[in-house]
Design a protein around this motif. Structure first.
Motif, PDB file in Angstrom:
ATOM      1  N   HIS A  93      13.682  39.127  22.613  1.00 13.67           N
ATOM      2  CA  HIS A  93      15.028  39.059  23.166  1.00 13.67           C
ATOM      3  C   HIS A  93      15.889  40.185  22.614  1.00 13.67           C
ATOM      4  CE1 HIS A  93      18.972  36.531  23.686  1.00 13.67           C
ATOM      5  NE2 HIS A  93      18.895  37.500  24.562  1.00 13.67           N
ATOM      6  N   ALA A  94      15.787  40.440  21.309  1.00 13.23           N
ATOM      7  CA  ALA A  94      16.565  41.507  20.685  1.00 13.23           C
ATOM      8  C   ALA A  94      16.204  42.865  21.275  1.00 13.23           C
ATOM      9  CB  ALA A  94      16.352  41.502  19.174  1.00 13.23           C
ATOM     10  N   ASN A  95      14.918  43.113  21.457  1.00  7.75           N
ATOM     11  CA  ASN A  95      14.459  44.377  22.042  1.00  7.75           C
ATOM     12  C   ASN A  95      15.026  44.568  23.446  1.00  7.75           C
ATOM     13  OD1 ASN A  95      12.307  45.467  24.092  1.00  7.75           O
ATOM     14  ND2 ASN A  95      11.869  46.573  22.196  1.00  7.75           N
ATOM     15  N   GLU A  96      14.865  43.566  24.274  1.00  2.00           N
ATOM     16  CA  GLU A  96      15.248  43.695  25.677  1.00  2.00           C
ATOM     17  C   GLU A  96      16.770  43.747  25.857  1.00  2.00           C
ATOM     18  OE1 GLU A  96      13.096  40.529  27.543  1.00  2.00           O
ATOM     19  OE2 GLU A  96      11.160  41.554  27.319  1.00  2.00           O
ATOM     20  N   ALA A  97      17.505  43.017  25.026  1.00  5.69           N
ATOM     21  CA  ALA A  97      18.964  43.058  25.110  1.00  5.69           C
ATOM     22  C   ALA A  97      19.491  44.424  24.699  1.00  5.69           C
ATOM     23  CB  ALA A  97      19.566  41.969  24.226  1.00  5.69           C
ATOM     24  N   ALA A  98      18.906  45.010  23.663  1.00  6.38           N
ATOM     25  CA  ALA A  98      19.344  46.338  23.219  1.00  6.38           C
ATOM     26  C   ALA A  98      19.049  47.381  24.297  1.00  6.38           C
ATOM     27  CB  ALA A  98      18.660  46.709  21.906  1.00  6.38           C
ATOM     28  N   GLU A  99      17.868  47.321  24.888  1.00  2.00           N
ATOM     29  CA  GLU A  99      17.531  48.277  25.944  1.00  2.00           C
ATOM     30  C   GLU A  99      18.482  48.138  27.137  1.00  2.00           C
ATOM     31  OE1 GLU A  99      12.767  48.560  24.851  1.00  2.00           O
ATOM     32  OE2 GLU A  99      13.376  47.599  26.732  1.00  2.00           O
ATOM     33  N   GLU A 150      20.308  37.763  13.810  1.00  2.00           N
ATOM     34  CA  GLU A 150      21.157  37.034  12.858  1.00  2.00           C
ATOM     35  C   GLU A 150      21.507  35.644  13.394  1.00  2.00           C
ATOM     36  OE1 GLU A 150      23.409  40.909  10.831  1.00  2.00           O
ATOM     37  OE2 GLU A 150      24.388  39.736  12.416  1.00  2.00           O
ATOM     38  N   ASP A 151      21.864  35.574  14.666  1.00  2.00           N
ATOM     39  CA  ASP A 151      22.251  34.284  15.244  1.00  2.00           C
ATOM     40  C   ASP A 151      21.091  33.292  15.250  1.00  2.00           C
ATOM     41  OD1 ASP A 151      24.769  35.272  15.651  1.00  2.00           O
ATOM     42  OD2 ASP A 151      24.524  35.621  17.804  1.00  2.00           O
ATOM     43  N   ALA A 152      19.871  33.792  15.263  1.00  2.00           N
ATOM     44  CA  ALA A 152      18.695  32.919  15.222  1.00  2.00           C
ATOM     45  C   ALA A 152      18.344  32.507  13.795  1.00  2.00           C
ATOM     46  CB  ALA A 152      17.503  33.611  15.875  1.00  2.00           C
ATOM     47  N   GLY A 153      19.076  33.047  12.808  1.00  2.00           N
ATOM     48  CA  GLY A 153      18.854  32.667  11.419  1.00  2.00           C
ATOM     49  C   GLY A 153      17.907  33.562  10.656  1.00  2.00           C
ATOM     50  N   TYR A 154      17.550  34.727  11.242  1.00  2.00           N
ATOM     51  CA  TYR A 154      16.564  35.598  10.600  1.00  2.00           C
ATOM     52  C   TYR A 154      17.157  36.944  10.163  1.00  2.00           C
ATOM     53  CZ  TYR A 154      13.168  32.314  12.545  1.00  2.00           C
ATOM     54  OH  TYR A 154      12.456  31.175  12.855  1.00  2.00           O
ATOM     55  N   GLY A 155      18.468  37.030  10.061  1.00  2.00           N
ATOM     56  CA  GLY A 155      19.107  38.304   9.765  1.00  2.00           C
ATOM     57  C   GLY A 155      18.609  38.980   8.505  1.00  2.00           C
ATOM     58  N   GLU A 156      18.348  38.210   7.453  1.00  2.00           N
ATOM     59  CA  GLU A 156      17.910  38.817   6.189  1.00  2.00           C
ATOM     60  C   GLU A 156      16.507  39.403   6.287  1.00  2.00           C
ATOM     61  OE1 GLU A 156      16.732  35.993   2.937  1.00  2.00           O
ATOM     62  OE2 GLU A 156      17.439  34.484   4.384  1.00  2.00           O
ATOM     63  N   TYR A 157      15.781  39.054   7.360  1.00  2.00           N
ATOM     64  CA  TYR A 157      14.406  39.525   7.517  1.00  2.00           C
ATOM     65  C   TYR A 157      14.281  40.696   8.488  1.00  2.00           C
ATOM     66  CZ  TYR A 157      13.604  35.035   5.259  1.00  2.00           C
ATOM     67  OH  TYR A 157      13.642  33.961   4.392  1.00  2.00           O
ATOM     68  N   PHE A 158      15.406  41.180   8.999  1.00  2.00           N
ATOM     69  CA  PHE A 158      15.418  42.420   9.794  1.00  2.00           C
ATOM     70  C   PHE A 158      15.902  43.501   8.842  1.00  2.00           C
ATOM     71  CE2 PHE A 158      17.445  44.631  13.763  1.00  2.00           C
ATOM     72  CZ  PHE A 158      16.535  45.667  13.645  1.00  2.00           C
ATOM     73  N   PRO A 195      13.287  46.352  17.051  1.00  2.00           N
ATOM     74  CA  PRO A 195      13.691  45.264  16.166  1.00  2.00           C
ATOM     75  C   PRO A 195      12.473  44.569  15.561  1.00  2.00           C
ATOM     76  CG  PRO A 195      13.821  44.561  18.437  1.00  2.00           C
ATOM     77  CD  PRO A 195      13.505  46.028  18.471  1.00  2.00           C
ATOM     78  N   GLY A 196      12.672  43.962  14.415  1.00  2.00           N
ATOM     79  CA  GLY A 196      11.575  43.236  13.769  1.00  2.00           C
ATOM     80  C   GLY A 196      12.089  42.127  12.878  1.00  2.00           C
ATOM     81  N   ILE A 197      11.221  41.179  12.629  1.00  2.00           N
ATOM     82  CA  ILE A 197      11.465  40.112  11.649  1.00  2.00           C
ATOM     83  C   ILE A 197      10.261  40.089  10.726  1.00  2.00           C
ATOM     84  CG2 ILE A 197      11.688  37.614  11.290  1.00  2.00           C
ATOM     85  CD1 ILE A 197      13.128  37.466  13.987  1.00  2.00           C
ATOM     86  N   VAL A 254       6.775  40.452  12.860  1.00  2.00           N
ATOM     87  CA  VAL A 254       6.753  40.757  14.291  1.00  2.00           C
ATOM     88  C   VAL A 254       7.663  41.947  14.543  1.00  2.00           C
ATOM     89  CG1 VAL A 254       7.356  39.956  16.614  1.00  2.00           C
ATOM     90  CG2 VAL A 254       6.306  38.372  14.980  1.00  2.00           C
ATOM     91  N   ARG A 255       7.162  42.936  15.286  1.00  2.00           N
ATOM     92  CA  ARG A 255       7.980  44.045  15.742  1.00  2.00           C
ATOM     93  C   ARG A 255       7.556  44.373  17.176  1.00  2.00           C
ATOM     94  NH1 ARG A 255       7.342  47.083  11.790  1.00  2.00           N
ATOM     95  NH2 ARG A 255       5.760  48.603  12.396  1.00  2.00           N
ATOM     96  N   ILE A 256       8.537  44.676  18.015  1.00  2.00           N
ATOM     97  CA  ILE A 256       8.278  45.129  19.386  1.00  2.00           C
ATOM     98  C   ILE A 256       9.077  46.405  19.577  1.00  2.00           C
ATOM     99  CG2 ILE A 256       8.464  44.599  21.837  1.00  2.00           C
ATOM    100  CD1 ILE A 256       8.347  41.621  21.093  1.00  2.00           C
ATOM    101  N   GLU A 257       8.387  47.487  19.896  1.00  2.00           N
ATOM    102  CA  GLU A 257       9.027  48.804  19.957  1.00  2.00           C
ATOM    103  C   GLU A 257       8.696  49.517  21.261  1.00  2.00           C
ATOM    104  OE1 GLU A 257       8.900  53.086  17.528  1.00  2.00           O
ATOM    105  OE2 GLU A 257       7.374  51.544  17.178  1.00  2.00           O
TER     106      GLU A 257
END
Length: 362
Positions: A253-259, A280-288, A324-326, A334-337
């Motif tokens: 979702h982060a990848n596609e929204a940024a694009e 961040e909103d999904a609770g994983y901000g510290e892991y990006f 983006p990645g977590i 996970v990373r999708i680029e």
């Protein structure tokens, strides 16, 4: 020699208050002249200067280098027993400041300063970097071609995943596949990560053995006809748990929204923050743990990052990664680029390999 590119650099220099520059980056010299050699410890430089309404160019080459005749209006050669500094100083206007790039090492810069070869010295890498940042139509075609090859190579990589194979074995075989597909080599050392190794964003492939159920991350790129590709995909090898799927879909979702928001006038910071806020909103901000992306072209990482601190607006023709990645240590990475090129009204995504959560048959 590319007159248009040299004029763009001169225009950038003039906005910096400069009329002359020494370009020492071999890749930038190739970009401006079509001449490439790796000088190692020897001196290589291209002087670009404004002369009236036109440009003056002088190439400085060791005689051991390939013949640079025609690469500039004037060629100055020397051998290993000669000091090139007086030769360079003779071509400079000592009453004016000199722009230099980040590749001019101290053992040449300091003697030029001691010789008072110019009225002052100023870092001017941005003049060339800014020109290289905007890809022309032919460069865009080559970027598409390299990314198409990378898409095809991802099919090969996915097919290599099997019980007992190691990260290193897959990484070592990729060069042969790239060459089979028409590329000349890697644009950077491939990343192959099994299981929790993917939680290290820059994991180096090692002897880790694949076991069914491990998640697999490939971050790879080729160099084809001088231009680079770069793409990351993450795969499942068993039905994902709810936690694994949540992490994956958050990154997607982060990848596609940024694009989706990339277009002229949007800042690099806005693109980064679009992806970052979703994570961040999904609770994983510290892991990006890294910026969203980087510019790319003749080199895999070129100046001008996609980060929350880069407030410049994107421009038509710029090409950069959205990645983006977590990364949760000991658990999952996970990373999708993808790579994108900015168009008049949005962006073109260069990678067409699916973002969908995929379970490999192993």
């Amino acid at each position: 020699m590319s007159t248009n590119r040299i004029e763009r650099v001169l225009g950038n220099l003039e906005r910096q208050g400069l009329d002359q520059m020494l370009v020492c980056d071999p890749m930038s010299i190739w970009y401006l002249t079509g001449y490439y050699t790796e000088p190692y410890e020897r001196f290589l430089a291209l002087l670009i200067a404004r002369e009236g309404d036109g440009a003056r160019t002088v190439m400085f080459c060791n005689r051991l280098f390939p013949d640079a005749t025609g690469a500039a209006q004037k060629l100055v050669t020397f051998d290993d027993t000669q000091d090139p500094v007086p030769l360079v100083a003779a071509e400079l206007d000592p009453s004016k400041r000199l722009g230099v790039d980040k590749k001019l090492v101290a053992n040449w810069l300091l003697p030029l300063m001691d010789a008072h070869a110019a009225a002052g010295f100023e870092l001017a890498s941005a003049a060339v970097d800014g020109a290289r940042s905007i890809k022309d139509a032919e460069e865009q075609r080559l970027m598409r071609q390299a990314s198409h090859t990378n898409d095809e190579a991802m099919n090969w990589l996915a097919a290599q995943v099997r019980e007992g194979v190691t990260e290193h074995e897959i990484a070592a075989g990729l060069l042969g596949e790239y060459r089979r597909l028409g590329a000349q080599g890697h644009s950077f050392a491939p990343i192959v990560s099994f299981g929790a190794n993917a939680a290290d964003p820059h994991h180096e492939p090692d002897g880790t053995v694949f076991h069914k159920g491990d998640m697999v991350l490939f971050d790879v790129g080729c160099k084809q006809d001088s231009y680079c590709s770069d793409m990351t995909r993450t795969f499942f090898t068993a039905e994902p748990t709810a936690h694994q799927l949540e992490v994956y879909e958050t990154v997607r979702h982060a990848n596609e929204a940024a694009e989706a928001i990339v277009r002229p006038g949007v800042t690099f910071a806005q693109i980064d923050l679009t992806a970052r806020h979703i994570i961040e909103d999904a609770g994983y901000g510290e892991y990006f743990t890294h910026r969203l992306g980087h510019q790319i072209g003749l080199e895999d990482h070129e100046p001008g990052d996609v980060s929350a601190t880069h407030d410049e607006p994107v421009q038509v023709g710029q090409c950069f990664s959205i990645e983006p990645g977590i990364y949760i240590p000991g658990d999952i990475g996970v990373r999708i680029e993808d790579l994108v090129i900015v168009t008049e009204d949005g962006c073109e995504v260069l990678n067409h390999y699916s973002h969908e959560a995929t379970v490999l048959e192993v």
